[in-house]
Design a protein around this motif. Structure first.
Motif, PDB file in Angstrom:
ATOM      1  N   ALA B 184       0.850  -1.198   0.000  1.00 10.97           N
ATOM      2  CA  ALA B 184       0.000   0.000   0.000  1.00 10.97           C
ATOM      3  C   ALA B 184       0.880   1.241   0.000  1.00 10.97           C
ATOM      4  CB  ALA B 184      -0.925  -0.002   1.209  1.00 10.97           C
ATOM      5  N   LEU B 185       1.977   1.142   0.736  1.00 11.39           N
ATOM      6  CA  LEU B 185       2.927   2.259   0.793  1.00 11.39           C
ATOM      7  C   LEU B 185       3.478   2.555  -0.605  1.00 11.39           C
ATOM      8  CD1 LEU B 185       5.620   2.765   3.501  1.00 11.39           C
ATOM      9  CD2 LEU B 185       6.311   2.801   1.117  1.00 11.39           C
ATOM     10  N   MET B 186       3.781   1.492  -1.340  1.00 10.84           N
ATOM     11  CA  MET B 186       4.300   1.695  -2.705  1.00 10.84           C
ATOM     12  C   MET B 186       3.242   2.336  -3.595  1.00 10.84           C
ATOM     13  SD  MET B 186       6.349  -1.854  -3.116  1.00 10.84           S
ATOM     14  CE  MET B 186       7.508  -2.319  -1.832  1.00 10.84           C
ATOM     15  N   ASN B 187       2.000   1.839  -3.489  1.00 11.99           N
ATOM     16  CA  ASN B 187       0.916   2.466  -4.252  1.00 11.99           C
ATOM     17  C   ASN B 187       0.818   3.943  -3.910  1.00 11.99           C
ATOM     18  OD1 ASN B 187      -0.051   0.412  -5.871  1.00 11.99           O
ATOM     19  ND2 ASN B 187      -1.528  -0.318  -4.382  1.00 11.99           N
ATOM     20  N   SER B 188       0.944   4.249  -2.625  1.00 16.53           N
ATOM     21  CA  SER B 188       0.815   5.627  -2.178  1.00 16.53           C
ATOM     22  C   SER B 188       1.921   6.498  -2.769  1.00 16.53           C
ATOM     23  CB  SER B 188       0.842   5.676  -0.647  1.00 16.53           C
ATOM     24  OG  SER B 188       0.706   6.990  -0.201  1.00 16.53           O
ATOM     25  N   ILE B 189       3.144   5.988  -2.772  1.00 15.82           N
ATOM     26  CA  ILE B 189       4.248   6.752  -3.367  1.00 15.82           C
ATOM     27  C   ILE B 189       3.982   6.969  -4.857  1.00 15.82           C
ATOM     28  CG2 ILE B 189       6.704   6.679  -4.012  1.00 15.82           C
ATOM     29  CD1 ILE B 189       7.259   5.243  -1.385  1.00 15.82           C
ATOM     30  N   GLU B 190       3.411   5.964  -5.497  1.00 20.30           N
ATOM     31  CA  GLU B 190       3.127   6.076  -6.931  1.00 20.30           C
ATOM     32  C   GLU B 190       1.979   7.030  -7.228  1.00 20.30           C
ATOM     33  OE1 GLU B 190       2.593   2.287  -8.838  1.00 20.30           O
ATOM     34  OE2 GLU B 190       4.354   1.448  -7.862  1.00 20.30           O
ATOM     35  N   GLY B 191       1.321   7.513  -6.179  1.00 21.93           N
ATOM     36  CA  GLY B 191       0.213   8.437  -6.386  1.00 21.93           C
ATOM     37  C   GLY B 191      -1.128   7.756  -6.494  1.00 21.93           C
ATOM     38  N   ARG B 192      -1.167   6.462  -6.196  1.00 20.30           N
ATOM     39  CA  ARG B 192      -2.436   5.739  -6.244  1.00 20.30           C
ATOM     40  C   ARG B 192      -3.052   5.679  -4.858  1.00 20.30           C
ATOM     41  NH1 ARG B 192      -1.746   2.653 -11.058  1.00 20.30           N
ATOM     42  NH2 ARG B 192       0.422   2.695 -11.623  1.00 20.30           N
ATOM     43  N   ARG B 193      -4.289   5.193  -4.823  1.00 19.14           N
ATOM     44  CA  ARG B 193      -4.935   4.941  -3.555  1.00 19.14           C
ATOM     45  C   ARG B 193      -4.116   3.899  -2.803  1.00 19.14           C
ATOM     46  NH1 ARG B 193     -10.387   4.947  -1.289  1.00 19.14           N
ATOM     47  NH2 ARG B 193     -10.693   3.060  -0.084  1.00 19.14           N
ATOM     48  N   GLY B 194      -3.964   4.107  -1.496  1.00 23.39           N
ATOM     49  CA  GLY B 194      -3.116   3.225  -0.693  1.00 23.39           C
ATOM     50  C   GLY B 194      -3.768   1.896  -0.398  1.00 23.39           C
ATOM     51  N   ASN B 195      -3.908   1.078  -1.430  1.00 25.48           N
ATOM     52  CA  ASN B 195      -4.474  -0.261  -1.258  1.00 25.48           C
ATOM     53  C   ASN B 195      -3.353  -1.290  -1.298  1.00 25.48           C
ATOM     54  OD1 ASN B 195      -7.076   0.689  -1.214  1.00 25.48           O
ATOM     55  ND2 ASN B 195      -7.562   0.090  -3.306  1.00 25.48           N
ATOM     56  N   PRO B 196      -3.354  -2.245  -0.372  1.00 30.19           N
ATOM     57  CA  PRO B 196      -2.370  -3.320  -0.478  1.00 30.19           C
ATOM     58  C   PRO B 196      -2.550  -4.084  -1.787  1.00 30.19           C
ATOM     59  CG  PRO B 196      -3.344  -3.305   1.703  1.00 30.19           C
ATOM     60  CD  PRO B 196      -4.141  -2.339   0.872  1.00 30.19           C
ATOM     61  N   ARG B 197      -1.420  -4.609  -2.296  1.00 26.82           N
ATOM     62  CA  ARG B 197      -1.467  -5.368  -3.547  1.00 26.82           C
ATOM     63  C   ARG B 197      -1.470  -6.856  -3.245  1.00 26.82           C
ATOM     64  NH1 ARG B 197       3.708  -2.420  -6.405  1.00 26.82           N
ATOM     65  NH2 ARG B 197       2.860  -0.307  -6.529  1.00 26.82           N
ATOM     66  N   ILE B 198      -1.956  -7.604  -4.229  1.00 25.66           N
ATOM     67  CA  ILE B 198      -1.908  -9.060  -4.113  1.00 25.66           C
ATOM     68  C   ILE B 198      -0.449  -9.497  -4.233  1.00 25.66           C
ATOM     69  CG2 ILE B 198      -2.713 -11.237  -5.090  1.00 25.66           C
ATOM     70  CD1 ILE B 198      -4.913  -9.738  -6.496  1.00 25.66           C
ATOM     71  N   LYS B 199      -0.054 -10.426  -3.359  1.00 24.87           N
ATOM     72  CA  LYS B 199       1.288 -11.011  -3.470  1.00 24.87           C
ATOM     73  C   LYS B 199       1.138 -12.502  -3.730  1.00 24.87           C
ATOM     74  CE  LYS B 199       2.673  -8.647   0.353  1.00 24.87           C
ATOM     75  NZ  LYS B 199       3.506  -8.249   1.478  1.00 24.87           N
ATOM     76  N   PRO B 200       1.919 -13.128  -4.581  1.00 21.93           N
ATOM     77  CA  PRO B 200       2.922 -12.503  -5.447  1.00 21.93           C
ATOM     78  C   PRO B 200       2.282 -11.643  -6.549  1.00 21.93           C
ATOM     79  CG  PRO B 200       2.589 -14.817  -6.041  1.00 21.93           C
ATOM     80  CD  PRO B 200       1.757 -14.546  -4.820  1.00 21.93           C
ATOM     81  N   PRO B 201       3.101 -10.787  -7.202  1.00 15.86           N
ATOM     82  CA  PRO B 201       4.551 -10.671  -7.091  1.00 15.86           C
ATOM     83  C   PRO B 201       4.984  -9.977  -5.798  1.00 15.86           C
ATOM     84  CG  PRO B 201       3.718  -8.995  -8.565  1.00 15.86           C
ATOM     85  CD  PRO B 201       2.554  -9.838  -8.184  1.00 15.86           C
ATOM     86  N   PHE B 202       6.106 -10.416  -5.259  1.00 16.02           N
ATOM     87  CA  PHE B 202       6.659  -9.782  -4.074  1.00 16.02           C
ATOM     88  C   PHE B 202       7.494  -8.579  -4.487  1.00 16.02           C
ATOM     89  CE2 PHE B 202       5.588 -14.058  -2.799  1.00 16.02           C
ATOM     90  CZ  PHE B 202       4.977 -13.832  -1.575  1.00 16.02           C
ATOM     91  N   PRO B 203       7.679  -7.633  -3.550  1.00 17.11           N
ATOM     92  CA  PRO B 203       8.371  -6.387  -3.914  1.00 17.11           C
ATOM     93  C   PRO B 203       9.738  -6.602  -4.551  1.00 17.11           C
ATOM     94  CG  PRO B 203       7.331  -6.133  -1.781  1.00 17.11           C
ATOM     95  CD  PRO B 203       7.151  -7.580  -2.178  1.00 17.11           C
ATOM     96  N   ALA B 204      10.471  -7.639  -4.143  1.00 13.40           N
ATOM     97  CA  ALA B 204      11.804  -7.835  -4.719  1.00 13.40           C
ATOM     98  C   ALA B 204      11.719  -8.162  -6.201  1.00 13.40           C
ATOM     99  CB  ALA B 204      12.553  -8.943  -3.981  1.00 13.40           C
ATOM    100  N   ALA B 205      10.559  -8.652  -6.650  1.00 17.56           N
ATOM    101  CA  ALA B 205      10.381  -8.938  -8.080  1.00 17.56           C
ATOM    102  C   ALA B 205       9.720  -7.750  -8.772  1.00 17.56           C
ATOM    103  CB  ALA B 205       9.532 -10.191  -8.269  1.00 17.56           C
ATOM    104  N   ALA B 206       8.630  -7.256  -8.203  1.00 15.48           N
ATOM    105  CA  ALA B 206       7.920  -6.108  -8.786  1.00 15.48           C
ATOM    106  C   ALA B 206       7.344  -5.287  -7.652  1.00 15.48           C
ATOM    107  CB  ALA B 206       6.816  -6.583  -9.725  1.00 15.48           C
ATOM    108  N   GLY B 207       8.034  -4.226  -7.313  1.00 17.58           N
ATOM    109  CA  GLY B 207       7.586  -3.385  -6.197  1.00 17.58           C
ATOM    110  C   GLY B 207       7.216  -2.001  -6.653  1.00 17.58           C
TER     111      GLY B 207
END
Lengths: 521, 435
Positions: B184-207
């Motif tokens: 969600a933090l990554m989405n927030s930095i990207e300017g999107r709504r702070g929603n958690p993403r489905i994992k996988p992919p994990f951040p080390a692969a696609a964050g």
């Protein structure tokens, strides 16, 4: 997605699917529709409704089948106690604020919340003593209404606008159970493809004002057809209620329109219900058109054809089927024929930009490609001194009586009788695309079938039937009773269609051979 | 601890050495105190060697999950074909937790140095420090320190003269608890709504921006310079109990103790000593009733359990809870546990991102039932219902917010059932009028 196959077992059924397939899609191969709300094959995966939870042997917890890829030797359980309970529980949660106003809800009968509630036998709620949330209905656009109370926040509509329409005017606003589908304050949901959110909505939250309270969906008959709005050839369902067309909906075809159709096409159905129809053959007698039976009228047409030589001019509607166009050409096989079709074009396409190869096209007729393949062109500029002039199915909008004058004989075959055709020698009542079986060829050379959705009024018959009857009368052919026979006759005569058969076109249609250009006998 | 009280001799002051020392906030002050030596050392090593030292130190994530930091760094692709990112999670929002705030307030350069070392180790030219929006003062301090670090050539195109490019940005949160969840933090930095993403992919692969990304907590990164300076062995030796838990841990103590605040102890420190010795015990005339040792998302401990609990990852699990973020919430015998649990559930209901059905609806429903019980209108069926809802809210959603709401409900009902029963039977006066 590679074509390497992966073998897995779903509820005891072994299936092989390409690597990269999701479990929810693989389950369809095993004949199991795993209940789901947010998942839609035409949209990016969200994984939020949590309805499609299944047990995957070896996984520490339940997995959502929409976002889980198949793996070799995977064992999936769908109907075990734990995952069934989880899905029942999701339904109980979703029904907390859902109003259960099914008796007045348009979606009732085709509502996934109803369907899966029955499937999962989740008839009871323990959320008894608390009031439900209430929000008034809103207008999202000219045709789309938002009934917030019914929304289950699957976000299909948001994802459609974000990723398919690429006009992100919808969002999820607020958090927790206060969340709702919000709209950009300066925007409206009037994108030319916006109507698809109504189909995508699994519940009755996004509804079409055009269809509002028009019918209960279980009263409807659904017929596979092709949209006549443009050359894209979107696959559609014609929904009829007691012989009236009440709505058009997209029908999935991955090769043509995926899961969508544009609003222009969707709203283009009222003409199919027109009451202003020619209901019987008319033959000119003593300066006026007199109703007659088919036998008399067909004999009169045969007489005209037989008694004429030289030039014949034909002007066909862009909505004419390949079959009608083919038999019309056959009818004038012994003439010097100028065959035209009426084209309508509008500058600029209206694409669904997030989906490749899908747009409301500039050519606003469904069968321009078929007509060209059958030797018709769109350069009609008058009749001059033709011995026979025949109009097929055209309402003659924009055509002056001067352009129609000059022919020795004038035959009009159509559904309504425009003023300019009232001096015809014979008028034959034809059927609309909704009243006959037949085929069109779309802009990508795909031959696609449409089926009869309603009964033709009065004595109306498909034009190909009438032309074949005249040919029979002239001793130049046999009777043709079905569109399949008509198509197959065309396929064996016209090079571009060679090798095709009506019965094998199937629901998704079939492309013309690459090299087929123009007409060959 | 250092501020506002003096450190207790039982503490092991590493991260908090300069808490309360305004001089440590400036670049010069930090260098005087030995700052940026570790970064200089690290930049002279192979990136993998830095990761190896962190691996050997046994440092584990201080944000709550306790995942081995070096191992996490090693998940980043070795071949760098795309941009790599480091995210520093400074969105400290877990109720009862306020340790990262103090690190940023007093030793901003420690965090910048830790981030820079982490960036270098994972090959990330850019680091985002995502700071909770309500942390207005720490943001100011951090921004000033970041400016100073750039001005003194610590960061930039030629970080500390190494020829390496290290850039760092502060991104301010906008007030959502869920943005502390890493995706969600990554989405927030990207300017999107702070929603958690489905994992996988994990951040080390696609964050972040779809690129390989590592995300670490403030306290984790702030510990890295000390490990580089003093060695992996020193750090892994900081352990009073399980050798799987090493280093020091900042514990934010709040609730019914005489001296609430941040305390830094060696891993394996007894919770009992923390409460009674370091924090001065209960207020006059009160006795201990319950403790939440790791932020509001971990199971509640009874007095007996708490007094036997060892504060490290393994010790907390053995006591039936988790070390979590180290936010220790202490309840004395005057506390109404039913009410406290309702307040916690209400927090989660407010902060649910609304994606997953169980969380969006379940958290709010849980609150309503708890309020009904507090209004004297509850029944024994409500208890079963709460437990059943909690079961359906656990392990079935994208992130663990839903689970976090269920945790105090389940442990509260299990351990303080008599207080629920008292409201239901009418033995206790209702404290709410609605519900």
């Amino acid at each position: 997605m590679s074509e390497e196959l992966v073998k897995l077992t779903i509820e005891g059924v072994e299936v092989s699917v390409p690597r990269g397939t999701t479990v929810i899609e693989a389950a369809k191969e095993a004949g199991i529709n795993i209940p789901h709300y947010c998942y839609h094959k035409g949209l990016p995966i969200a994984g939020v409704c949590r309805m499609c939870l299944v047990q995957i042997e070896g996984a520490p917890k339940l997995q959502i089948s929409c976002a889980t890829e198949v793996a070799e030797g995977q064992v999936v359980r769908v109907f075990g106690e734990e995952e069934s309970k989880a899905r029942s529980s999701v339904l109980e949660f979703l029904l907390i604020n859902h109003p259960l106003d099914c008796p007045i809800c348009d979606q009732s009968g085709e509502c996934e919340l109803q369907d899966f509630t029955f499937d999962e036998r989740q008839g009871q709620s323990r959320y008894n003593d608390f009031p439900k949330r209430y929000d008034p209905a809103e207008q999202f656009g000219d045709d789309v209404m938002f009934v917030a109370n019914r929304c289950i926040l699957c976000t299909r509509c948001v994802r459609f606008m974000d990723h398919a329409a690429e006009e992100p005017v919808l969002n999820v606003s607020e958090r927790g159970d206060r969340a709702f589908i919000g709209m950009h304050p300066d925007a409206e949901l009037n994108h030319p493809w916006a109507g698809n959110v109504v189909d995508l909505c699994p519940v009755g939250s996004l509804i079409s004002k055009d269809f509002l309270h028009k019918a209960r969906v279980w009263e409807l008959d659904h017929t596979d057809s092709i949209c006549t709005g443009c050359s894209q050839g979107c696959n559609i369902h014609i929904d009829t209620r007691e012989e009236l067309v009440v709505r058009l909906r997209p029908r999935a075809n991955e090769d043509v329109n995926k899961f969508f159709m544009c609003d222009e096409g969707r709203s283009n159905y009222r003409w199919l219900n027109s009451g202003d129809r020619i209901e019987a053959p008319l033959v000119a007698e003593g300066g006026s058109l007199v109703a007659s039976g088919w036998d008399h009228a067909l004999a009169r047409v045969a007489q005209i054809v037989k008694g004429s030589t030289g030039d014949a001019v034909v002007l066909a509607s862009g909505k004419s089927s390949n079959e009608s166009l083919f038999f019309l050409r056959e009818l004038f096989g012994e003439f010097d024929l100028k065959a035209h079709f009426r084209n309508f074009t509008v500058d600029g396409e209206l694409p669904l930009s997030g989906v490749e190869g899908l747009a409301l096209r500039e050519e606003r007729i469904p069968n321009g490609t078929g007509a060209r393949q059958l030797g018709y062109d769109d350069s009609f500029n008058g009749v001059s001194n033709a011995s026979i002039f025949l109009i097929l199915g055209d309402d003659l909008e924009g055509i002056t009586p001067e352009m129609l004058s000059g022919a020795k004989n004038f035959i009009y075959v159509g559904t309504t009788l425009p003023e300019a055709a009232r001096n015809a020698d014979v008028v034959l009542p034809a059927t609309t695309v909704a009243e006959e079986d037949g085929t069109y060829v779309n802009r990508d050379n795909r031959v696609q079938r449409f089926s009869q959705a309603r009964t033709a009024p009065g004595m109306g018959r498909p034009a190909w039937w009438a032309f074949a009857e005249v040919l029979k009368e002239l001793g130049r052919g046999d009777a043709v009773d079905t569109a399949a026979e008509a198509f197959d006759a065309m396929a064996s005569n016209v090079g571009a269609f060679n090798g095709m058969s009506y019965s094998t076109l199937g629901k998704n249609g079939q492309k013309l051979a690459e090299s087929s250009a123009g007409v060959s006998k | 601890m250092g501020y506002p009280h003096k450190s207790d001799p039982k503490e092991n002051v590493v991260l908090s050495e300069y808490f309360g020392d305004a001089g440590a906030r400036t670049y010069d002050g930090w260098v005087e105190r030995g700052g940026y030596k570790a970064l200089k050392t690290a930049l002279g090593m192979e990136p993998n060697a830095v990761t190896d030292i962190v691996k050997q130190s046994g440092l584990r994530g201080r944000g709550g999950a306790g995942f081995p930091t070096g191992l996490k760094w090693s998940f980043m692709p070795k071949e760098k074909t795309r941009a790599h990112y480091l995210c520093c999670n400074a969105d400290e929002s877990e109720p009862g937790t306020f340790k990262d705030r103090e690190i940023m307030r007093w030793t901003p350069h420690a965090l910048i140095e830790g981030c820079a070392i982490g960036q270098y180790a994972i090959g990330a030219e850019v680091c985002y420090i995502y700071i909770r929006g309500e942390f207005t003062e720490p943001i100011k301090v951090m921004q000033a320190a970041l400016d100073a670090a750039y001005a003194n050539g610590v960061l930039g195109d030629n970080a500390m003269g190494s020829g390496k490019k290290l850039d760092m940005y502060i991104h301010r949160g906008a007030g959502a608890y869920i943005c502390g969840e890493e995706t969600a933090l990554m989405n927030s930095i990207e300017g999107r709504r702070g929603n958690p993403r489905i994992k996988p992919p994990f951040p080390a692969a696609a964050g972040l921006f779809g690129m390989p990304t590592t995300i670490n907590n403030v306290e984790t990164l702030a510990a890295v310079p000390h490990i580089i300076n003093r060695g992996a062995e020193w750090y892994s030796g900081l352990s009073l109990a399980s050798e799987k838990s090493s280093g020091t841990k900042l514990l934010s103590v709040c609730g019914n103790v005489r001296k609430p605040g941040n305390y830094e102890v060696t891993m394996g420190f007894p919770l009992k000593e923390l409460i009674y010795d370091l924090c001065g015990g209960m207020p006059e005339g009160r006795t201990l009733k319950a403790v939440i040792p790791g932020g509001s998302s971990v199971p509640i401990l009874t007095r007996e359990e708490a007094e036997g609990c060892i504060l490290d990852y393994e010790g907390c699990v053995a006591a039936g809870t988790m070390l979590g973020s180290g936010g220790v919430i202490v309840f004395d015998d005057s506390v109404d546990m039913v009410y406290q649990i309702m307040r916690l559930a209400k927090f989660y209901a407010h902060e649910s991102c609304a994606q997953c059905t169980q969380c969006r609806e379940g958290t709010a429903w849980t609150v309503r039932i708890l309020e009904r019980i507090l209004a004297g209108k509850g029944t024994q069926d409500d208890i079963d219902l709460l437990l059943d809802l909690a079961d359906q809210m656990t392990g079935k959603t994208i992130c663990v917010l839903s689970d976090s709401c269920a945790v105090p409900v389940v442990s509260g009902i299990t351990k303080f059932r008599d207080e629920f029963d008292a409201y239901i039977s009418g033995a206790r006066e209702p404290v709410l009028t609605h519900g």
